[in-house]
Enzyme design. Sequence first.
Site, mmCIF file in Angstrom:
data_model
loop_
_atom_site.group_PDB
_atom_site.id
_atom_site.type_symbol
_atom_site.label_atom_id
_atom_site.label_comp_id
_atom_site.label_asym_id
_atom_site.label_seq_id
_atom_site.Cartn_x
_atom_site.Cartn_y
_atom_site.Cartn_z
ATOM 1 N N LYS A 68 0.807 -1.213 0.000
ATOM 2 C CA LYS A 68 0.000 0.000 0.000
ATOM 3 C C LYS A 68 0.842 1.266 0.000
ATOM 4 O O LYS A 68 0.472 2.269 -0.611
ATOM 5 C CB LYS A 68 -0.952 -0.005 1.196
ATOM 6 C CG LYS A 68 -2.044 -1.065 1.086
ATOM 7 C CD LYS A 68 -3.113 -0.892 2.147
ATOM 8 C CE LYS A 68 -4.247 -1.873 1.931
ATOM 9 N NZ LYS A 68 -5.333 -1.687 2.922
ATOM 10 N N LYS A 108 -6.414 -12.578 -5.492
ATOM 11 C CA LYS A 108 -7.515 -12.849 -4.572
ATOM 12 C C LYS A 108 -8.672 -11.882 -4.808
ATOM 13 O O LYS A 108 -8.474 -10.709 -5.132
ATOM 14 C CB LYS A 108 -7.004 -12.701 -3.131
ATOM 15 C CG LYS A 108 -8.028 -12.987 -2.061
ATOM 16 C CD LYS A 108 -7.436 -12.697 -0.690
ATOM 17 C CE LYS A 108 -8.499 -12.797 0.401
ATOM 18 N NZ LYS A 108 -7.986 -12.392 1.716
ATOM 19 N N LYS A 151 -12.241 -6.497 -1.965
ATOM 20 C CA LYS A 151 -13.232 -5.424 -1.871
ATOM 21 C C LYS A 151 -12.778 -4.200 -2.660
ATOM 22 O O LYS A 151 -13.573 -3.600 -3.384
ATOM 23 C CB LYS A 151 -13.458 -5.034 -0.406
ATOM 24 C CG LYS A 151 -14.386 -5.943 0.353
ATOM 25 C CD LYS A 151 -14.821 -5.330 1.678
ATOM 26 C CE LYS A 151 -13.673 -5.130 2.633
ATOM 27 N NZ LYS A 151 -14.112 -4.578 3.935
#
Length: 338
Positions: free
Chosen positions: A121, A202, A205
Site C-alpha cells: 500500500k 484474490k 473489496k
Amino acid sequence: MSISGTKTKKRILSGVQPTGNLHMGTYIGALMQWRANQVDYESLFCVVDLHALTVPEAVDPEVLRRNSREISALYIACGIDPEISNIFVQSDVHEHAELSWILGCVTPLGWLYRMTQFKTKSDKRDSVGSGLLTYPVLQAADIVLYEADQVPVGQDQKQHIEIAREIAQRFNHLFGDLLTIPEPMIPKMGAKVMGLDDPSRKMSKSIGMEVKGHSIGLLDPPKVARKAIMRAVTDSGNDIRFDHASPGVLNLLTLYEVLTDESRESIEARFSGKGYGHLKKDVADVVIATLEPIQARFTELMNEPGYLDGILDKGAERARSIAAPVLTAVKQAVGLGR
C-alpha cells in the site's frame, strides 16, 4: 489462567473492515467459518472500524458509520447468531486504542516495515500516515485484548497473526507472562477465492469497487451476480476436473464445491463433457440461491434499527467486560496508573 476470569472454552476473535460491500470471498473464507465454529468456541466478531482510518483521505465519516451498521447486519444475516456469538463495533471499546499504544511501544520498527501489506500500500502513495505502518499493532491489540486462543484467517493473513504472536511474546518477555499467544485458524478448503476477472489475484473489496465483474458482492442483485459469473475468465479447453483445471475453472469449481458441500467426484461427474457454459450457469444458480436469504435477512435487520442497536450495545458491553481486566493487568505490569 484467564485474566478476565470469563473463559468457559477456547475463544476466537475475528473482524472485517467496514470499507465496502462484503463479497463471496469474504463469505466463504471468513463468515462461513465463523458460523461453523461459533458453537464449539466462545466467539467474538467485531467490525474493525478503527482499521478503516489507516487511509484517512479515503474516509467519508457518514459512509463509515453506515457501513459499520451494514457489516454488523451482514454478520447476522450470514448466520452469526447474536445469542451465541458476541458482535460489536471496535471503536465502542476504547481499550483497543489504549492497548495498541502500549504494544506499539514494545514493537520494533523493523517488524512493521517488513509487513507485506505496508509495502504494497505504501508503494502506491507519495505519503502515508503512521496508522498504515502500525496497523498490525492495533490488530495484535484486538486479539490479545480478548485472550483469543485462535484467530480465523485466510492464508494471506497469516503474517498478521505471526506478528501478533511476536508482539505478545516480546511483551511477556519484558513484563511477565500475561498475554495469551494466539494461533491462526486457517480453513482447509475455500480459504482463498480468486477474482472472476483475474484468477491470479484474490477476490478483493477494493478491486471490486473499481473493476466490474471482479467479485460477487453479498448485496449484489441476482442479475449482477449472474453476469459476473458468466463472464468469469476460464480457458480455451473444456476439462472440468479439480486436479487439471486452470486457475479460473478451479475458482468456479471451488465456489460450487464450498456452497453445495458436494464431493469432488460428484461435481466432476455432474459437469463431465458439458463445457464451461454449463458450469458457469450452475455456479450462478448456487450463488444466487445462497445470497437470496442473506439479502432478505439483511433488509429486515436494516429496517429494525432498534434491534440492531441493542445487539451492538450488548456486544460492546460484553466485550468491555473481557477487555477491561486485561488492559488493567497490562497497565499495572508496565507501571501505569497509581
